[in-house]
Design an enzyme around this catalytic site. Structure first.
Site, PDB file in Angstrom:
ATOM      1  N   ASN A  56      27.093 -11.610  24.413  1.00 60.03           N
ATOM      2  CA  ASN A  56      27.894 -12.444  25.304  1.00 60.03           C
ATOM      3  C   ASN A  56      27.004 -13.318  26.171  1.00 60.03           C
ATOM      4  O   ASN A  56      26.100 -13.968  25.608  1.00 60.03           O
ATOM      5  CB  ASN A  56      29.007 -11.659  26.030  1.00 60.03           C
ATOM      6  CG  ASN A  56      28.613 -10.465  26.835  1.00 60.03           C
ATOM      7  OD1 ASN A  56      28.096  -9.489  26.297  1.00 60.03           O
ATOM      8  ND2 ASN A  56      28.863 -10.491  28.124  1.00 60.03           N
ATOM      9  N   ASP A  57      27.224 -13.373  27.457  1.00 60.04           N
ATOM     10  CA  ASP A  57      26.653 -14.409  28.322  1.00 60.04           C
ATOM     11  C   ASP A  57      25.177 -14.758  28.074  1.00 60.04           C
ATOM     12  O   ASP A  57      24.338 -13.855  28.014  1.00 60.04           O
ATOM     13  CB  ASP A  57      26.739 -13.988  29.789  1.00 60.04           C
ATOM     14  CG  ASP A  57      28.082 -13.404  30.188  1.00 60.04           C
ATOM     15  OD1 ASP A  57      28.962 -13.260  29.328  1.00 60.04           O
ATOM     16  OD2 ASP A  57      28.235 -13.083  31.380  1.00 60.04           O
ATOM     17  N   PRO A  58      24.865 -16.062  28.044  1.00 60.63           N
ATOM     18  CA  PRO A  58      23.457 -16.468  28.129  1.00 60.63           C
ATOM     19  C   PRO A  58      22.946 -16.131  29.530  1.00 60.63           C
ATOM     20  O   PRO A  58      23.672 -16.289  30.512  1.00 60.63           O
ATOM     21  CB  PRO A  58      23.491 -17.985  27.912  1.00 60.63           C
ATOM     22  CG  PRO A  58      24.877 -18.409  28.279  1.00 60.63           C
ATOM     23  CD  PRO A  58      25.774 -17.235  27.993  1.00 60.63           C
TER      24      PRO A  58
END
Ligand SMILES: *[C@@H]1O[C@H](CO)[C@@H](O)[C@H](O)[C@H]1NC(C)=O
Ligand SMILES: *[C@@H]1O[C@H](CO)[C@@H](O)[C@H](O)[C@H]1NC(C)=O
Ligand SMILES: *[C@@H]1O[C@H](CO)[C@@H](O)[C@H](O)[C@H]1NC(C)=O
Ligand SMILES: *[C@@H]1O[C@H](CO)[C@@H](O)[C@H](O)[C@H]1NC(C)=O
Ligand SMILES: *[C@H]1O[C@@H](CO)[C@H](O)[C@@H](O)[C@@H]1NC(C)=O
Length: 569
Positions: A56-58
């Site tokens: 998920n999130d960078p």
């Protein structure tokens, strides 16, 4: 303890205790399922992906000593969310990536139950620091810092967590499950400052913290900004943009010719919103411009599948680069079977539009280096119902730029002022619903007989005082599979269409993702789709018009896209 044991400890906590986090879907039955094989169908050719498992999130993107670093939320054990660590990859060109060992994973009381999102800041003396959210033994969200173990290691492989962590814990009256995602720091009036996302009841907010030494942080009395009824603000991002020009600025730059952007990811809608405004460093106040609505009436980076994004300043090319994550639109069962889930979208350069009311976004120029076989078409007229095929490129993995024009707006349909929701309007007026001026655009990832297609198109309406331009990326006919999520994503495009009589579109097509940029990056929409017929070598691309006003396709330039030589291998 070994990493593996820590991870099992995490699993227990997440399985038994789902008060930790409302944002992530916790699927206990899948938590320990290792991917056995990795299905290639639907894997992207030129988007950032690890070889397998959930992402998920960078996190913490930065350029340091000649290398770009990208960290990201990663489950080393399976293809659903859980067991989260900071995976780490490096690149010299933002296209080819080398995977390293995870940089940050649970080891200490202050992050024993998870290492969640955060940001990097490069301090004077060329010293990078990472701030991230850890989940402590009471399942509270706390903010921590980590520094490179060896600044001489060009890859910055190992990170250490000093003993004076955590640097911020939720105060007694705060919700300890709603306190996360520290930003990159900026320096003003003698202090380092960061934001941390939160909420108070239903009011979303970005708490401000100040520090003299980057170790001792004090919460400011007032949040930098907040908005009623927006719920939890995840992944805040706050940065300066020059009032003119495409240049990016270092996060600490202030001044007369600078505006600020505040972006938040709204957990309630799972979309991202930003405002453009004025930041006064003396009072540490941020006031959005009166053209920039707060909350979910506001501007979006992307009207589709794009979340938890983060920007960084690239000193090599003096630009600000935006990274966003796209989740899957299939089911968790599909993901377990595929052995992977989630991609990072193509990094985008962001800058302020000349009118100052919105940002523009464009894929980083490095992407052009992957362009292969090219076809061009020009001055082709598209009458009502016409469809022309773009032959000669690989339509499943392509980059397409096209400009459409028309000579009159007389046939534009009437705009009903009650149509405030673009996505709903696109759901009613899809590409197969005949119109006046439009729908016209591209049919991407199409099967030969149009059983499947993902249209990206415009439709122009005549409003009370001005014309209204709708842009859609419609997944509703994308696949014969019916278990997947197929939204008719859409946004309005703020252009002076009456004067220009022209609209441009660029679409990055990559097997299970279509990322589109309307009117030079004014409106961007990303769709994840899973064609069955229109995959595996039988994918078509068309330009079409289904409005009574004839459209001229002035120019079309399309390329097959090559895979990077190195993608985390
Ligand atoms: C730090 O990294 C440099 C370059 O890779 C290496 O030569 C040196 O031995 C490392 N120092 C330590 C203490 O590991
Ligand atoms: C705190 O936030 C969590 C996560 O959003 C939510 O589930 C919970 O209800 C909140 N608690 C209170 C007391 O508002
Ligand atoms: C918005 O702010 C600008 C100055 O920044 C001002 O000129 C304008 O009148 C304001 N518009 C409204 C509707 O308040
Ligand atoms: C155009 O509209 C007609 C009638 O609404 C529809 O049957 C047809 O499939 C549409 N064509 C395309 C290319 O979408
Ligand atoms: C991505 O998946 C779809 C389908 O399951 C959900 O509807 C979205 O909310 C989700 N988006 C994010 C950002 O998690």
């Amino acid at each position: 303890m070994e990493l593996r044991e820590f991870l099992s400890a995490c699993i227990l906590v997440f399985c038994l205790n789902n008060v930790v986090e409302a944002a992530h879907r916790i699927l206990p039955e899948f938590q320990s399922l290792h991917a056995t094989n990795v299905e290639q169908l639907y894997r992207t050719g030129y988007h950032f992906q690890p070889p397998l498992h959930w992402i998920n999130d960078p996190n913490g993107p930065m350029h340091y000593n000649g290398l770009y670093h990208l960290f990201y939320q990663y489950n080393p054990k399976g293809a659903v969310w859980g067991n989260i660590v900071w995976a780490h990859s490096v690149s010299t060109d933002l296209i080819n990536w080398q995977a390293l060992e995870p940089a940050i994973y649970p080891t200490e009381p202050f992050d024993i139950n998870g290492c969640w999102s955060g940001s990097a800041t490069i301090l004077p003396g060329n010293k990078p620091v990472i701030l991230y959210t850890g989940i402590d033994p009471q399942n509270r969200q706390v903010q921590n810092y980590a520094i490179p173990a060896n600044l001489s290691d060009p890859l910055l492989r190992k990170w250490v967590k000093p003993a004076d962590n955590p640097i911020a814990v939720p105060e007694a009256e705060m919700n300890a499950s709603a306190f996360r995602d520290p930003t990159t720091a900026w320096f003003s009036n003698g202090h380092w400052k960061i934001l941390v996302g939160s909420k108070r009841k239903h009011r979303g907010m970005a708490f401000l913290y100040r520090s003299l030494d980057f170790v001792h942080w004090i919460k400011a009395k007032h949040p930098l900004h907040s908005a009623a009824n927006t719920g939890m603000w995840e992944c805040p991002d706050f940065y300066p943009v020059p009032v003119s020009g495409k240049q990016g600025l270092d996060t600490s730059v202030l001044g007369e010719n600078v505006k600020h952007v505040l972006k938040v990811s709204l957990d309630l809608t799972r979309y991202e919103y930003y405002t453009i405004g004025k930041y006064s460093p003396d009072q540490d106040r941020y006031v959005p411009d009166n053209t920039s609505a707060d909350g979910w009436a506001g501007l979006r980076y992307d009207y589709g599948n794009f979340y938890a994004s983060k920007t960084f300043f690239d000193p090599v090319k003096n630009r600000r680069i935006l990274w966003g994550w796209a989740n899957e639109s299939d089911t968790a069962d599909d993901d377990v079977q595929k052995g992977w889930a989630g991609i990072q979208l193509i990094p985008r350069t962001v800058w302020l539009d000349t009118k100052g009311k919105q940002l523009l976004q464009w894929p980083i120029e490095e992407l052009d280096s992957l362009r292969g076989k090219n076809v061009q078409m020009s001055n082709q007229q598209l009458k009502l119902g016409d469809r022309v095929e773009v032959n000669g490129i690989d339509a499943s993995q392509a980059d397409v730029e096209v400009t459409f024009s028309f000579s009159s707006l007389d046939k534009a349909e009437q705009f009903d002022p009650s149509w405030v929701d673009a996505q709903q309007l696109c759901g009613q007026k899809g590409s197969t619903v005949q119109g006046g001026l439009g729908p016209f655009g591209l049919l991407t990832l199409a099967s030969a007989n149009l059983e499947e297609f993902t249209p990206v198109f415009f439709r122009v309406f005549k409003g009370q005082n001005k014309y209204v331009v709708l842009m859609c990326s419609d997944a509703s006919h994308s696949s014969l599979k019916d278990s997947t999520y197929k939204p008719s994503f859409a946004g309005f495009v703020d252009v002076d269409i009456a004067n220009d009589k022209k609209l441009s579109l660029r679409s990055l097509i990559d097997n299970s993702v279509v990322e589109s940029f309307g009117a030079g990056g004014k409106t961007c929409i990303t769709s994840r789709v899973y064609p069955t017929l229109a995959a595996m070598g039988d994918t078509h691309l068309y330009a079409f018009n289904n409005g009574s006003e004839p459209i001229v396709m002035e120019s079309l330039n399309a390329w097959s896209m090559n895979k990077p030589l190195k993608m985390n291998n």
